[in-house]
Write a protein that holds these residues in place. Sequence first.
Motif, PDB file in Angstrom:
ATOM      1  N   ASP A 214      -5.774  25.708   8.649  1.00 55.79           N
ATOM      2  CA  ASP A 214      -6.343  24.554   7.965  1.00 55.79           C
ATOM      3  C   ASP A 214      -5.307  23.889   7.066  1.00 55.79           C
ATOM      4  N   GLU A 215      -4.553  24.691   6.338  1.00 53.90           N
ATOM      5  CA  GLU A 215      -3.543  24.130   5.444  1.00 53.90           C
ATOM      6  C   GLU A 215      -2.441  23.436   6.241  1.00 53.90           C
ATOM      7  N   LEU A 216      -2.060  23.998   7.379  1.00 53.74           N
ATOM      8  CA  LEU A 216      -1.064  23.364   8.236  1.00 53.74           C
ATOM      9  C   LEU A 216      -1.578  22.022   8.746  1.00 53.74           C
ATOM     10  N   ILE A 217      -2.821  21.977   9.201  1.00 48.47           N
ATOM     11  CA  ILE A 217      -3.385  20.719   9.701  1.00 48.47           C
ATOM     12  C   ILE A 217      -3.434  19.678   8.598  1.00 48.47           C
TER      13      ILE A 217
ATOM     14  N   ALA B 230       0.833  -1.197   0.000  1.00 56.27           N
ATOM     15  CA  ALA B 230       0.000   0.000   0.000  1.00 56.27           C
ATOM     16  C   ALA B 230       0.865   1.244   0.000  1.00 56.27           C
ATOM     17  N   GLN B 231       0.432   2.243  -0.729  1.00 52.44           N
ATOM     18  CA  GLN B 231       1.135   3.513  -0.787  1.00 52.44           C
ATOM     19  C   GLN B 231       0.258   4.594  -0.190  1.00 52.44           C
ATOM     20  N   SER B 232       0.865   5.526   0.517  1.00 45.64           N
ATOM     21  CA  SER B 232       0.077   6.625   1.066  1.00 45.64           C
ATOM     22  C   SER B 232      -0.414   7.508  -0.057  1.00 45.64           C
ATOM     23  N   PRO B 233      -1.613   8.095   0.079  1.00 45.93           N
ATOM     24  CA  PRO B 233      -2.148   8.969  -0.959  1.00 45.93           C
ATOM     25  C   PRO B 233      -1.242  10.170  -1.159  1.00 45.93           C
ATOM     26  N   GLU B 234      -1.241  10.691  -2.372  1.00 51.50           N
ATOM     27  CA  GLU B 234      -0.439  11.866  -2.648  1.00 51.50           C
ATOM     28  C   GLU B 234      -0.977  13.071  -1.875  1.00 51.50           C
ATOM     29  N   ALA B 235      -0.072  13.952  -1.492  1.00 50.34           N
ATOM     30  CA  ALA B 235      -0.479  15.146  -0.760  1.00 50.34           C
ATOM     31  C   ALA B 235      -1.339  16.027  -1.636  1.00 50.34           C
ATOM     32  N   PRO B 236      -2.371  16.650  -1.072  1.00 52.62           N
ATOM     33  CA  PRO B 236      -3.227  17.545  -1.837  1.00 52.62           C
ATOM     34  C   PRO B 236      -2.442  18.747  -2.341  1.00 52.62           C
ATOM     35  N   ALA B 237      -2.953  19.348  -3.379  1.00 51.48           N
ATOM     36  CA  ALA B 237      -2.324  20.556  -3.903  1.00 51.48           C
ATOM     37  C   ALA B 237      -2.256  21.612  -2.812  1.00 51.48           C
ATOM     38  N   GLY B 238      -1.121  22.311  -2.753  1.00 49.81           N
ATOM     39  CA  GLY B 238      -0.974  23.371  -1.765  1.00 49.81           C
ATOM     40  C   GLY B 238      -0.283  22.937  -0.497  1.00 49.81           C
ATOM     41  N   ILE B 239      -0.095  21.618  -0.294  1.00 48.74           N
ATOM     42  CA  ILE B 239       0.590  21.144   0.898  1.00 48.74           C
ATOM     43  C   ILE B 239       2.078  21.373   0.727  1.00 48.74           C
ATOM     44  N   ALA B 240       2.669  22.065   1.684  1.00 48.45           N
ATOM     45  CA  ALA B 240       4.081  22.435   1.572  1.00 48.45           C
ATOM     46  C   ALA B 240       4.973  21.216   1.716  1.00 48.45           C
ATOM     47  N   ARG B 241       6.040  21.195   0.927  1.00 46.11           N
ATOM     48  CA  ARG B 241       7.062  20.175   1.042  1.00 46.11           C
ATOM     49  C   ARG B 241       8.152  20.648   1.995  1.00 46.11           C
ATOM     50  N   PRO B 242       8.828  19.715   2.698  1.00 45.95           N
ATOM     51  CA  PRO B 242       9.898  20.135   3.611  1.00 45.95           C
ATOM     52  C   PRO B 242      11.009  20.840   2.852  1.00 45.95           C
TER      53      PRO B 242
ATOM     54  N   ALA C 235     -12.106  14.897   9.995  1.00 45.30           N
ATOM     55  CA  ALA C 235     -12.605  14.374   8.720  1.00 45.30           C
ATOM     56  C   ALA C 235     -14.098  14.617   8.525  1.00 45.30           C
ATOM     57  N   ALA C 236     -14.815  14.877   9.613  1.00 44.45           N
ATOM     58  CA  ALA C 236     -16.253  15.109   9.510  1.00 44.45           C
ATOM     59  C   ALA C 236     -16.576  16.356   8.694  1.00 44.45           C
ATOM     60  N   PHE C 237     -15.618  17.314   8.619  1.00 49.75           N
ATOM     61  CA  PHE C 237     -15.892  18.544   7.867  1.00 49.75           C
ATOM     62  C   PHE C 237     -14.755  18.953   6.932  1.00 49.75           C
ATOM     63  N   ASP C 238     -13.642  18.224   6.945  1.00 50.79           N
ATOM     64  CA  ASP C 238     -12.499  18.535   6.087  1.00 50.79           C
ATOM     65  C   ASP C 238     -12.388  17.448   5.023  1.00 50.79           C
ATOM     66  N   LEU C 239     -12.767  17.763   3.790  1.00 55.54           N
ATOM     67  CA  LEU C 239     -12.813  16.752   2.742  1.00 55.54           C
ATOM     68  C   LEU C 239     -11.434  16.246   2.357  1.00 55.54           C
ATOM     69  N   VAL C 240     -10.400  17.079   2.506  1.00 57.66           N
ATOM     70  CA  VAL C 240      -9.039  16.626   2.206  1.00 57.66           C
ATOM     71  C   VAL C 240      -8.643  15.521   3.172  1.00 57.66           C
ATOM     72  N   VAL C 241      -8.856  15.760   4.455  1.00 56.65           N
ATOM     73  CA  VAL C 241      -8.548  14.759   5.473  1.00 56.65           C
ATOM     74  C   VAL C 241      -9.429  13.525   5.290  1.00 56.65           C
ATOM     75  N   GLN C 242     -10.690  13.745   5.010  1.00 58.36           N
ATOM     76  CA  GLN C 242     -11.625  12.639   4.820  1.00 58.36           C
ATOM     77  C   GLN C 242     -11.200  11.740   3.654  1.00 58.36           C
ATOM     78  N   ASP C 243     -10.849  12.340   2.533  1.00 60.17           N
ATOM     79  CA  ASP C 243     -10.491  11.558   1.353  1.00 60.17           C
ATOM     80  C   ASP C 243      -9.208  10.762   1.561  1.00 60.17           C
ATOM     81  N   ARG C 244      -8.213  11.399   2.183  1.00 57.09           N
ATOM     82  CA  ARG C 244      -6.960  10.694   2.422  1.00 57.09           C
ATOM     83  C   ARG C 244      -7.171   9.528   3.388  1.00 57.09           C
TER      84      ARG C 244
END
Length: 221
Positions: free
Chosen positions: A67-70, A2-14, A128-137
């Motif tokens: 929100d973006e940080l979370i 299994a591979q982790s889902p790709e980060a959503p657009a806008g998520i900062a890389r280290p 995840a109840a209200f954040d679709l990015v978190v919910q989808d991942r």
Amino acid sequence: MAQSPEAPAGIARPPQQGRSRASFERMMTAAEALLIERGSDGFALNDVSRVGKVSIGSIYNRFSSKDELIQAVHARVMDRLCADQTRIVMRARSRSRSPVSLIRAIVDEMGEFLASHAQVMRPMMLRAAFDLVVQDRGRIAHDEMATMVATEVLAHREAIAHPDPDHAVEAVIRISYAAFARELGFGMAEAPQGGTDWKRLKADMGDMAARFLFSAPPADD
């Protein structure tokens, strides 16, 4: 695997530079710790700045909002979880000598996987109840785990007594996960206090799964 889902657009890389990377790691570690301690609504970016010993400007250079940080924290958490959940089957396989002992071991390992990550999964599932990015991942990662477990168990399809092996295995995974998630307080603001014997719960769920899969159902009246 299994591979982790790709980060959503806008998520900062280290960042790559040493000092900037160290600051970024403190920022992310502080945000995750605050998320576990207070939930996603219980802290502000100023708290991340204070706990992580980073400037508020550094945070806003990486993220446009809390929100973006979370969501970025969630991406990192899911990377860890997806790596660990691939070991559920490997550990169960090493403990089993038959299809019956395999499903008991898988149920036990699934419970231990959830318990070991419960502190961070609990606030994330609330989010995840209200954040679709978190919910989808989270959904993608769960589906990957379920597929991985089902594939392992269905490799012993000929030993399964249930007339619909695919449905039976899916039901075992879904019901076991739900029982463990409820006991661990997923979707609740606080962890439940005492009650069920965790070791006994895992054993009971494993026994029920084995009987459901490998015992012939009674004839209809």
